[in-house]
Motif scaffolding. Sequence first.
Motif, PDB file in Angstrom:
ATOM      1  N   SER A 135       0.822  -1.212   0.000  1.00  0.00           N
ATOM      2  CA  SER A 135       0.000   0.000   0.000  1.00  0.00           C
ATOM      3  C   SER A 135       0.857   1.264   0.000  1.00  0.00           C
ATOM      4  CB  SER A 135      -0.915   0.016   1.225  1.00  0.00           C
ATOM      5  OG  SER A 135      -0.179   0.247   2.407  1.00  0.00           O
ATOM      6  N   ASP A 136       0.320   2.307  -0.622  1.00  0.00           N
ATOM      7  CA  ASP A 136       1.005   3.603  -0.626  1.00  0.00           C
ATOM      8  C   ASP A 136       1.140   4.139   0.792  1.00  0.00           C
ATOM      9  OD1 ASP A 136       1.240   3.549  -3.368  1.00  0.00           O
ATOM     10  OD2 ASP A 136      -0.591   4.724  -3.713  1.00  0.00           O
ATOM     11  N   GLU A 137       0.146   3.852   1.624  1.00  0.00           N
ATOM     12  CA  GLU A 137       0.172   4.324   3.013  1.00  0.00           C
ATOM     13  C   GLU A 137       1.379   3.765   3.755  1.00  0.00           C
ATOM     14  OE1 GLU A 137      -2.680   4.340   7.019  1.00  0.00           O
ATOM     15  OE2 GLU A 137      -3.274   3.250   5.226  1.00  0.00           O
ATOM     16  N   THR A 138       1.606   2.449   3.621  1.00  0.00           N
ATOM     17  CA  THR A 138       2.748   1.826   4.289  1.00  0.00           C
ATOM     18  C   THR A 138       4.061   2.313   3.693  1.00  0.00           C
ATOM     19  OG1 THR A 138       1.447  -0.164   4.768  1.00  0.00           O
ATOM     20  CG2 THR A 138       3.842  -0.373   4.896  1.00  0.00           C
ATOM     21  N   ILE A 139       4.099   2.436   2.386  1.00  0.00           N
ATOM     22  CA  ILE A 139       5.316   2.922   1.713  1.00  0.00           C
ATOM     23  C   ILE A 139       5.698   4.298   2.245  1.00  0.00           C
ATOM     24  CG2 ILE A 139       6.244   3.749  -0.486  1.00  0.00           C
ATOM     25  CD1 ILE A 139       4.685   1.472  -1.841  1.00  0.00           C
ATOM     26  N   ASP A 140       4.725   5.203   2.310  1.00  0.00           N
ATOM     27  CA  ASP A 140       4.998   6.562   2.770  1.00  0.00           C
ATOM     28  C   ASP A 140       5.408   6.579   4.242  1.00  0.00           C
ATOM     29  OD1 ASP A 140       4.376   7.508   0.269  1.00  0.00           O
ATOM     30  OD2 ASP A 140       2.312   8.084   0.781  1.00  0.00           O
ATOM     31  N   PHE A 141       4.700   5.809   5.062  1.00  0.00           N
ATOM     32  CA  PHE A 141       4.995   5.809   6.501  1.00  0.00           C
ATOM     33  C   PHE A 141       6.391   5.277   6.776  1.00  0.00           C
ATOM     34  CE2 PHE A 141       5.262   3.474  10.504  1.00  0.00           C
ATOM     35  CZ  PHE A 141       4.991   4.497  11.413  1.00  0.00           C
ATOM     36  N   VAL A 142       6.724   4.106   6.227  1.00  0.00           N
ATOM     37  CA  VAL A 142       8.022   3.476   6.496  1.00  0.00           C
ATOM     38  C   VAL A 142       9.160   4.330   5.957  1.00  0.00           C
ATOM     39  CG1 VAL A 142       9.474   1.451   6.057  1.00  0.00           C
ATOM     40  CG2 VAL A 142       7.048   1.156   6.607  1.00  0.00           C
ATOM     41  N   SER A 143       8.972   4.890   4.776  1.00  0.00           N
ATOM     42  CA  SER A 143       9.996   5.763   4.186  1.00  0.00           C
ATOM     43  C   SER A 143      10.256   6.986   5.053  1.00  0.00           C
ATOM     44  CB  SER A 143       9.557   6.190   2.787  1.00  0.00           C
ATOM     45  OG  SER A 143      10.506   7.053   2.214  1.00  0.00           O
ATOM     46  N   ASP A 144       9.179   7.618   5.526  1.00  0.00           N
ATOM     47  CA  ASP A 144       9.325   8.814   6.357  1.00  0.00           C
ATOM     48  C   ASP A 144       9.866   8.481   7.741  1.00  0.00           C
ATOM     49  OD1 ASP A 144       8.317  10.308   4.281  1.00  0.00           O
ATOM     50  OD2 ASP A 144       6.276  10.421   5.076  1.00  0.00           O
ATOM     51  N   GLU A 145       9.392   7.371   8.311  1.00  0.00           N
ATOM     52  CA  GLU A 145       9.743   7.015   9.694  1.00  0.00           C
ATOM     53  C   GLU A 145      11.187   6.558   9.828  1.00  0.00           C
ATOM     54  OE1 GLU A 145       8.709   6.417  13.825  1.00  0.00           O
ATOM     55  OE2 GLU A 145       7.738   7.488  12.182  1.00  0.00           O
ATOM     56  N   TYR A 146      11.671   5.788   8.863  1.00  0.00           N
ATOM     57  CA  TYR A 146      12.992   5.165   8.997  1.00  0.00           C
ATOM     58  C   TYR A 146      14.031   5.679   7.999  1.00  0.00           C
ATOM     59  CZ  TYR A 146       9.974   2.066  11.640  1.00  0.00           C
ATOM     60  OH  TYR A 146       9.035   1.576  12.524  1.00  0.00           O
TER      61      TYR A 146
END
Length: 270
Positions: A38-49
Motif C-alpha cells: 500500500s502507498d500508506e505503508t510505503i509513505d509511513f516506512v519511508s518517512d519514519e525510517y
Amino acid sequence: MNRKIGFIGCGNMGQAMIQGMIDAGVVKAEDISATALSDETIDFVSDEYGIEVSTDNKGVARESDLLFLAVKPYIYRGVIQEIKSEVSDDTVVITIAAGITLDAIKESFGKSVKVIRSMPNTPSLVGAGMSALCPNDFVTEEELSDVLELFKSFGEAEVIEERLMDAVPAVSGSSPAFVYMFIEAMADTAVQQGFPRDKAYKMVSQTVMGAAKMVLETGRHPAELKDAVCTPGGTTIEGVTTLEQSGMRSSVIQAMNACTNLSKKLSKGE
C-alpha cells in the motif's frame, strides 16, 4: 556492516527489525530497502525510517546481500516465484514465518540457495525480542555471524537445529500472548481489590519483567527463586498452592504442546 539489506514486506515485525538495526548502528538507513503493497505503508516506512520503500520486489531481491522475506506464510511461494530469478548465489535469504522449512524454500526456488530460517517475536518492537535461527549448509560462518548481529540489535538470538524450530512458537513466538494473559488476569484482580488500572498494569508488568530478569541474571533455577519468596505459612506459598491446585502448570504445558503440534502440521503442509 557493509552489506545491503532488503525486506520483502515491511509490516509490524519488519518495521521492528528495521528500527532495531538502525538504532543499534549495525547498518545505515541508506543500506536498507523494502517493499510494501500500500502507498500508506510505503509513505509511513519511508518517512519514519529514512529507507527506500517501493513495490518492486524484484529490484529489492536483486540488490540485496541479505534478503528478509517478511510476508505471511501463505504467500511465500508466490513471492519466491516472483523473485527467484533475481536472487544471486551469494544472497542469503532469511525467512521469518512459522512452518516454512529449509527444504520448502529450496523447492520453491528450484535450486540451492543460502537460507536462514528464523522466528523472532513481537517484543522485538521494544528491542527485547527473542529470535531463533537455523541456517542451511550453504550459509558461511561469516554470513551467519552478520545475520546474528542484525537480530541481536533488537533483542537476543540463538542458533538451533531445525528439528527444534517447530517448538519455537510455543517457547518464544506465541508465548508472549500467554504472558499478556497472565498480566491481564493479575491486573484485573488488582483492580477488583481497589487499584487504579494504570497502576495495576504498571506494577504487575514491572514485577513480571523483574522476575524474568532475576532468572536471566542470577543463573539460579526458577524453583529456587520461587522458594526464596515462599516464607513458611506466608501469603506467597498460599497463592502458589492455589495455582498448583488450579492446574496452572498443566495448562501451560497443554498450551505449548498445542502450539508445537500445529507448527508441525504447518511444516508438513497439512
